[in-house]
Design an enzyme around this catalytic site. Structure first.
Site, short mmCIF file in Angstrom:
data_model
loop_
_atom_site.label_atom_id
_atom_site.label_comp_id
_atom_site.label_asym_id
_atom_site.label_seq_id
_atom_site.Cartn_x
_atom_site.Cartn_y
_atom_site.Cartn_z
CG ASP A 307 -2.23 0.80 0.88
OD1 ASP A 307 -2.17 1.68 -0.01
OD2 ASP A 307 -3.28 0.58 1.52
C1 BGC Z 1 -5.19 3.09 0.13
C2 BGC Z 1 -5.32 2.07 -0.99
C3 BGC Z 1 -5.18 2.74 -2.32
C4 BGC Z 1 -3.88 3.51 -2.37
C5 BGC Z 1 -3.63 4.19 -3.70
C6 BGC Z 1 -4.00 3.99 -0.05
O1 BGC Z 1 -4.03 5.05 0.84
O2 BGC Z 1 -5.13 2.41 1.36
O3 BGC Z 1 -6.53 1.38 -0.89
O4 BGC Z 1 -5.26 1.78 -3.34
O5 BGC Z 1 -3.89 4.49 -1.35
O6 BGC Z 1 -4.48 5.23 -3.92
#
Ligand code: BGC
Length: 778
Positions: A307
Site C-alpha cells: 500500500d
Molecule cells: C489506500 C489504498 C489505495 C492507495 C492508492 C491507499 O491510501 O489504502 O486502498 O489503493 O492508497 O491510492
C-alpha cells in the site's frame, strides 16, 4: 465418503477419513507437517516465467530491475498526472520506474508509454494504475451499496463497464476490489467493501475480479484487478483506520481471508498488502501470510503491491530500523512492487549488497511484474490502451448510465415501511423534500470517485422532481447540511414540511465522512442532521426518511418515529432517477443489508454470526447473559434485512446429502400484489462440533423476481466443504454429525429449517466460506 465438487478441487488436498477421533488426529498431523513445509518461501527455482520474461531478466542490470519494482505517483488522486514532468520522462528513459498510479487519459499516458517503449534501453512498457473502485467516469453506487444488491451479476456488470471506461482512458490496473470484511461501522472504509460476511464477500469478490479482468487480460478493454488489503485490514482496534487487527488465527482464516482465497481462485492478477499489523506483525512484512499462505498454499502467482508508502512505514511499526532494512523485510515477505515509498528503487541495492541472497527474491519480484505486463498484452501492443476515440465513446456512454441507474435502484434498502408510507403513489398534492443532502450531487459519488464529476450526477432532489407524477408539486428546503452547525434553516424547513401532504426527509453523512482515515467514534447522525430530523418529525407530518450514508448509522429516533426509512447509501451518477424509481413505486426495493445497523455506537463491532457462548443473550432473563443492560442485544436492522413493497411466503426447506453434495430446496411465493424481488437467504448452523461454531452463517443466497401470486423453487447445492472447520493454516475439517440449514428473508427472519446428516468427514485446505453455492431456480 464425499466427492469434492469441481469448485473445490483446484488446489485442494482432500483426504477422506473415518469419523474416529484417532484417525482424525492422524490425518491432521500429516496435514500439518505438509502445511509446515508449505510455509517455506516460494523459491526462484519453483517459479516459471515465460521465455520473454526470463530473457529480459537475464539482460537487465540491477538498476533496471530495481526500477521495475518502483511505482511512482503520477499525481494525487484528486490531481491526476500533475507530477508527470519532463524530469519524470528522464526517469522513464533510464528505466527507473515500473508503474505509475494516479494517472489517467488515453492521450497523456500515450506519450509516457511511448517514451518507455521507444526510448528506454529494454523498451519495457509501464503499468498505469488507479483506484477505479466503483466506476471510472460512470460512477456506480459505493461498494457497500453494490453489495446490498445481493446479486453478483450487478457487480460484475458494473466492474466490466468500469474496466471498459478506464482501459479506454489508458489504464491497465485498478486497485479494486476492496474485499476487507468490515464489522465495525466506526471504521470509515466499511463503505469500500462488501460488508461483514465472508461468504457474501467472497461471492462479490469473484464477481468483481471477473468483471474487471473479463475473459482475457490481453483484450485491451480489461483491467488487472487487485484484491486488497491482504489480510485483515477491516478489523482495526477501536475502528480506527490503520490500527492493529487483534484477532485469533481461526477468525483470520474463517472470517477475514475467505474473500482473498476466492479472489485467487477467480484469477485476480494482483493483491495489495494492508497497512496494518495482525497481532504485531505488519502485513507488509508478513512472510508467513504472503509467501506461505497466499503464494505457497493458495498458489497465487500474481503481482503483490504494497500500500501507499507502507514499506517505509515498517519503520513506524518498529520492525525495521532503516529504510534498507524495511525494504529487505518487504521483499523477503513477498511484496513485488513498492507503492511510492521509493525504498525498493533507492535503498534495496544497499540491502542486497549486505545480503546477496536477496537477489533471488528480487528476480522473483521483477519476474512477476513483467509477467503482469505480459498478461496485459503490453509487450505485444502497448498502445492499445491509448485510442482517444474509444475513450470519447466509452466515458459516460448512455448504456453505462442506464446500468448505473438500474443497479442503483437494486441497491436501495427499505429498512422500515409503516402506514403504507412508500411508495408515494399520489396523483396530486405537495411533497416537501427536506435536507441539504438531497441536492448534494457530489456526495452521491462517495469515496474513490476516480474521474466521476458532480456535474454528471442527477441529485436525489432532481430525480424526485423529474420523476414526480403529473399533478404532484415538489417543494424543497435544505434545512441543514451535515458538515455545518448552522441550524438557521430549520424553521423554514419545518414550515415547508407543515405545508405539504407528504415529507421526504433526506439526512445522513456527507461523502467525506466515510472512506480512508474517516473513522468516527460516534455512529449517530451528525448533530445538524439529528436536529433537522427532530424538527421535521416534530411537525407530526407523515415523514419518509432517505438515509444517505457510507456506513451503518445508529438511528434509533428515526427508526421509532418515521413512517418509512429507506437506506440509499450513496448511489452514484444516477442516484436521483434510481431513487425516484423506488419512491414512486416504479420498482419495488429489494436491497438487503450486507452489515447490521447498530442501535448505538457501543454495540459496534457486531456480527450476526458470532459464537453462541456459554450464556447466550436472553432478553427474558434479567441478568447474567451475554447482553447489554441498557439496550437490546439485537441490531436495529440485522444482516440481510430489507423490506419490499410486496410480501413473500416460504414453504418448507427440504433436502439432504445426495451424491456427496448437500442439496436443498424451498418454494417461495410472492403473496403480495406487486411484482418484486426477494433475496432468499440460506444459513447454516453446526450445533455440536469440536470447537464452538457461529450461531448461524450465510451459506447461500439468491435474488429472485416474482410476479404477484407467482411461485418458484429455489435450489441450493453446497459442497460439504462449506461446513469445514478451520484447524490450522491449510487444514480444514468437515466433522461428521448434524448440520441445520435455515432459509428466510434475513438473518433475523428465518422461515424454515432442515437437518442434514454428515456421516463421514474430510479435510480440505480451502477457506470454507469462500466456496460458492450453486443456487438455481426452477
Ligand atoms: C489506500 C489504498 C489505495 C492507495 C492508492 C491507499 O491510501 O489504502 O486502498 O489503493 O492508497 O491510492
Amino acid at each position: 465418503m464425499f466427492k469434492i465438487d469441481d469448485v473445490v478441487k483446484r488446489g485442494v488436498r482432500a483426504v477422506t477419513i473415518s469419523a474416529s477421533l484417532l484417525a482424525l488426529a492422524a490425518c491432521q498431523d500429516d496435514a500439518v507437517s505438509q502445511s509446515e513445509r508449505d510455509e517455506t518461501a516460494v523459491t526462484r527455482a519453483q517459479t516459471q516465467f515465460s521465455q520473454r520474461v526470463d530473457g529480459l531478466l537475464a539482460e537487465m542490470t540491477l538498476e533496471e530491475k530495481l526500477g521495475q519494482l518502483h511505482q511512482a505517483a503520477g499525481g494525487r488522486s484528486r490531481n491526476l498526472n500533475s507530477r508527470l514532468t519532463p524530469e519524470e520522462l528522464d526517469r522513464v528513459r533510464a528505466g527507473a520506474v515500473g508503474s505509475y498510479l494516479h494517472v489517467a487519459g488515453a492521450q497523456p499516458l500515450a506519450e509516457l508509454q511511448r517514451v518507455a517503449v521507444e526510448e528506454s534501453r529494454l523498451g519495457i512498457p509501464l503499468l498505469f494504475a488507479m483506484d477505479v473502485v466503483h466506476g471510472y467516469r460512470t460512477i456506480f453506487p459505493v461498494p457497500i451499496a453494490m453489495a446490498s444488491t445481493w446479486d453478483e451479476t450487478d457487480w460484475q456488470r458494473a466492474a466490466r463497464i468500469s474496466a471498459e471506461e478506464a482501459s479506454a482512458a489508458g489504464l491497465h490496473w485498478t486497485f479494486a476490489p476492496m474485499i476487507d470484511i468490515g464489522r465495525d461501522p466506526r471504521w470509515g472504509r466499511i463503505v469500500e467493501g462488501a460488508g461483514s460476511d465472508p461468504y457474501l464477500g467472497s461471492r462479490m469478490a469473484v464477481a468483481q475480479v471477473r468483471g474487471y479482468q473479463g475473459e482475457s487480460l490481453a483484450a485491451g478493454d480489461t483491467l488487472l484487478a487487485t484484491a486488497k488489503h491482504f489480510g485483515a485490514y477491516g478489523v482495526p482496534t477501536g475502528g480506527r483506520d490503520y490500527g492493529t487487527a487483534e484477532i485469533g488465527e481461526r477468525s483470520l482464516y474463517e472470517a477475514y481471508l475467505p474473500p482473498f482465497y476466492a479472489a485467487t481462485r477467480a484469477g485476480a492478477g494482483s493483491m495489495m498488502t494492508a497497512f496494518n499489523d495482525i497481532d504485531g506483525v505488519p502485513s507488509t512484512s508478513n512472510e508467513a501470510l504472503i509467501d506461505g499462505t497466499l503464494r505457497a498454499r493458495w498458489a497465487f502467482d500474481g503481482l503483490i503491491v504494497s500500500d501507499w508508502n507502507a514499506i517505509a512505514e515498517l519503520m513506524n511499526h518498529g520492525v525495521a530500523e532503516t529504510r534498507a532494512a524495511a525494504g529487505a523485510l518487504a521483499l523477503q515477505a513477498g511484496v513485488d512492487m513498492d507503492m511510492t515509498s521509493g525504498i525498493f528503487v533507492e535503498e534495496l541495492r544497499q540491502a542486497i549488497d549486505a545480503d546477496p541472497a536477496l537477489e533471488a527474491d528480487l528476480d522473483l519480484a521483477v519476474g512477476r511484474i513483467l509477467t503482469a505486463k505480459e498478461r496485459l498484452g503490453l509487450f505485444d501492443d502497448p498502445m492499445v490502451y491509448h485510442q482517444v476515440q474509444r475513450e470519447q465513446a466509452e466515458l459516460l456512454a448512455a448504456d453505462h448510465r442506464e446500468a448505473a441507474r438500474a443497479i442503483a435502484a437494486r441497491s436501495v434498502v427499505l429498512l422500515k415501511n409503516e402506514n403504507a408510507a412508500l411508495p408515494l403513489e399520489l396523483s396530486e398534492g405537495r411533497v416537501a423534500v427536506i435536507g441539504a443532502l438531497a441536492a448534494d450531487a457530489s456526495t452521491q459519488l462517495g469515496s474513490w470517485r476516480a474521474q466521476g464529476r458532480p456535474e454528471d450526477v442527477v441529485s436525489l432532489l432532481d430525480g424526485l422532481r423529474e420523476g414526480a407524477p403529473e399533478g404532484v408539486e415538489i417543494v424543497y428546503a435544505a434545512g441543514a447540511d451535515p458538515l455545518s452547525d448552522d441550524l438557521s434553516g430549520l424553521e423554514e424547513a419545518a414550515a415547508l414540511a407543515r405545508s405539504a401532504d407528504r415529507v421526504v426527509l433526506v439526512v445522513g453523512e456527507n461523502f467525506d465522512m466515510s472512506g480512508e482515515a474517516r473513522s468516527r467514534s460516534d455512529l449517530f447522525l451528525p448533530d445538524s442532521q439529528r436536529a433537522l430530523a427532530s424538527a421535521i418529525l416534530d411537525t407530526g407530518q407523515p415523514v419518509s426518511v432517505i438515509l444517505v450514508t457510507g456506513r451503518p448509522l445508529a438511528i434509533p429516533d428515526i427508526a421509532a418515529r418515521a413512517d418509512a426509512v429507506l437506506n440509499a447509501w450513496m448511489l452514484g451518477v444516477e442516484a436521483g432517477p434510481a431513487l425516484a424509481d423506488i419512491i414512486y413505486g416504479e420498482t419495488s426495493p429489494a436491497g438487503r443489508l450486507p452489515v447490521s445497523f447498530p442501535r448505538s455506537t457501543g454495540a459496534a463491532p457486531f456480527t450476526y454470526s458470532e459464537y453462541p457462548g456459554g450464556r447466550p443473550a436472553d432478553p427474558d432473563l434479567a441478568r447474567d447473559t451475554n447482553r447489554y443492560m441498557d439496550q437490546p442485544i439485537t441490531p436495529l436492522y440485522g444482516f440481510g434485512h430489507g423490506l419490499s413493497y410486496s410480501t413473500f411466503d416460504y414453504g418448507a426447506l427440504s433436502g439432504g446429502v445426495v451424491q456427496g453434495e448437500i442439496r436443498l430446496a424451498v418454494d417461495v411465493t410472492n403473496s403480495g400484489d406487486r411484482a418484486a424481488d426477494e433475496v432468499v437467504q440460506l444459513y447454516m448452523r453446526d450445533p455440536v462440533a469440536s470447537v464452538a461454531r457461529p450461531r448461524i452463517e450465510l451459506r447461500g443466497f439468491r435474488r429472485i423476481s416474482l410476479e404477484p401470486g407467482a411461485s418458484t423453487t429455489v435450489h441450493f447445492t453446497l459442497s460439504p466443504a462449506q461446513a469445514a472447520v478451520f484447524q490450522s493454516p491449510g487444514v480444514w475439517q468437515v466433522e461428521p454429525g448434524q448440520l441445520v440449514f435455515h432459509v428466510g428473508g434475513s438473518s433475523l427472519d428465518l422461515a424454515s429449517s432442515v437437518e442434514v446428516t454428515i456421516e463421514d468427514g474430510f479435510i480440505s485446505d480451502v477457506p470454507a466460506a469462500a466456496i460458492a453455492t450453486r443456487g438455481e431456480t426452477e
